[in-house]
Motif scaffolding. Structure first.
Motif, mmCIF file in Angstrom:
data_model
loop_
_atom_site.group_PDB
_atom_site.id
_atom_site.type_symbol
_atom_site.label_atom_id
_atom_site.label_comp_id
_atom_site.label_asym_id
_atom_site.label_seq_id
_atom_site.Cartn_x
_atom_site.Cartn_y
_atom_site.Cartn_z
ATOM 1 N N ASN A 6 -5.425 -3.907 -14.029
ATOM 2 C CA ASN A 6 -5.316 -5.289 -13.556
ATOM 3 C C ASN A 6 -5.534 -6.222 -14.743
ATOM 4 O O ASN A 6 -6.581 -6.204 -15.388
ATOM 5 N N ALA A 53 2.501 1.633 -3.454
ATOM 6 C CA ALA A 53 1.487 2.073 -4.417
ATOM 7 C C ALA A 53 1.108 3.532 -4.189
ATOM 8 O O ALA A 53 0.965 4.307 -5.149
ATOM 9 N N LEU A 76 -0.063 1.944 -12.055
ATOM 10 C CA LEU A 76 0.310 0.658 -11.488
ATOM 11 C C LEU A 76 -0.341 -0.473 -12.268
ATOM 12 O O LEU A 76 -1.500 -0.378 -12.681
ATOM 13 N N SER A 112 -5.339 -7.336 -5.604
ATOM 14 C CA SER A 112 -6.005 -6.539 -6.633
ATOM 15 C C SER A 112 -6.952 -5.535 -5.986
ATOM 16 O O SER A 112 -6.947 -4.342 -6.310
ATOM 17 N N ALA A 168 -6.531 3.191 -5.653
ATOM 18 C CA ALA A 168 -6.815 3.965 -6.858
ATOM 19 C C ALA A 168 -8.040 4.852 -6.660
ATOM 20 O O ALA A 168 -8.067 6.009 -7.104
ATOM 21 N N VAL A 224 -4.792 2.380 -12.141
ATOM 22 C CA VAL A 224 -4.432 0.969 -11.949
ATOM 23 C C VAL A 224 -5.012 0.128 -13.082
ATOM 24 O O VAL A 224 -6.175 0.285 -13.446
ATOM 25 N N ALA A 261 0.825 -1.203 0.000
ATOM 26 C CA ALA A 261 0.000 0.000 0.000
ATOM 27 C C ALA A 261 0.863 1.257 0.000
ATOM 28 O O ALA A 261 0.574 2.232 -0.712
ATOM 29 N N LEU A 317 -5.277 -2.596 -4.382
ATOM 30 C CA LEU A 317 -4.892 -1.576 -5.356
ATOM 31 C C LEU A 317 -6.099 -0.773 -5.836
ATOM 32 O O LEU A 317 -6.010 0.435 -6.045
ATOM 33 N N TYR A 374 -0.911 -4.751 -12.347
ATOM 34 C CA TYR A 374 -0.887 -5.965 -11.530
ATOM 35 C C TYR A 374 -1.587 -7.075 -12.290
ATOM 36 O O TYR A 374 -2.572 -6.836 -12.989
#
Length: 275
Positions: A86, A40, A50, A62, A69, A84, A37, A65, A52
């Motif tokens: 994913n 990030a 970012l 996930s 975000a 972010v 955290a 994040l 992931y």
């Protein structure tokens, strides 16, 4: 050169999962989540994006994040930025009903992006996904789909940070963090190894000579790291700085080193040198 100039619109991949060594280090799983955290939060504040590759478990990284975000979006004046991304590998999303994926996309609208990939790592639109039957992926599908996703992420990111990481009960040919680190090394992508939380990241640091061997454990694919050394991290840090990054449990110290390394890499790139 300011940090904002270095990180603005740069895509930074973060690789993490539970570490089997936390208890032995006197740490709890919350320490790993807090570390991720903090990393990030700093990167988002500096304008980085970012990336992931994970699933959508309620307690997974996930969702951590995504929460960060959403907080970042509330605090920034640039509300159009998706902070972010994913990636959902083929075997991850083919397990889920299309309605579940649609709901996840809707919930994250404007905050984070979900990228569905086919088994070869190519983008798969929602309409295309709707036409495919949900099923339990085979072991070959897991291995091929995860590797393809990681190759795609390598091509679409500027650097990678690894920390923690399980070394058993994984899907694919080797532990996920190991495969992502290996692709970064092979592709000469800047790689930052935070080994202070143990796990796969620590093993990688030992395997390439950043740290002396202590864990003495083996997992599939570990032998492939023998072809690399600390000079091939391409991350702008000296041997001593990489040793500190790979051993410190202090997140603030690690963040300073990562920011320093990425700044040096960017200066070399702008100066026409190989990072």
């Amino acid at each position: 050169m300011t940090y904002r100039e270095v990180f603005d619109n740069k895509s930074i991949a973060v690789s993490t999962s539970e570490s089997p060594d936390m208890a032995g280090l006197g740490l709890h799983k919350e320490h790993l989540r807090d570390a991720m955290a903090e990393i990030a939060r700093h990167l988002l504040a500096l304008g980085a994006k970012l990336v992931y590759g994970g699933d959508l478990r309620a307690e997974g990284f996930s969702n951590l994040l995504f929460e960060l975000a959403a907080r970042y979006r509330r605090d920034t004046t640039n509300r159009s930025t998706v902070a972010v991304t994913n990636y959902l590998a083929w075997p991850v999303h083919i397990l889920q009903q299309p309605e579940q994926i649609d709901q996840a996309v809707a919930d994250l609208q404007g905050t984070a992006e979900l990228r569905l990939l086919d088994i070869d790592g190519k983008n798969l639109g929602l309409e295309e996904r709707h036409k495919l039957p949900t099923h339990q992926p085979s072991e070959p599908e897991w291995a091929k789909g995860l590797s393809a996703m990681r190759h795609t992420m390598l091509a679409e990111t500027d650097a990678r940070i690894i920390l923690g990481g399980r070394v058993d009960k994984f899907k694919g040919d080797m532990p996920g963090i190991a495969e992502e680190a290996l692709y970064s090394l092979q592709g000469k992508q800047p790689l930052y190894v935070m080994g202070g939380f143990g796990g796969c990241a620590r093993d990688v640091a030992e395997a390439i000579g950043v740290l002396d061997y202590q864990t003495a454990r083996a997992w599939p694919g570990l032998e492939k790291f023998a072809a690399f050394n600390s000079d091939q991290l391409n991350n702008g840090l000296s041997k001593e700085e990489n040793r500190i990054l790979a051993s410190t449990p202090h997140v603030d110290q690690a963040i300073v080193l990562i920011l320093r390394g990425l700044t040096r890499v960017q200066r070399r790139v702008q100066g026409g040198m190989i990072a």
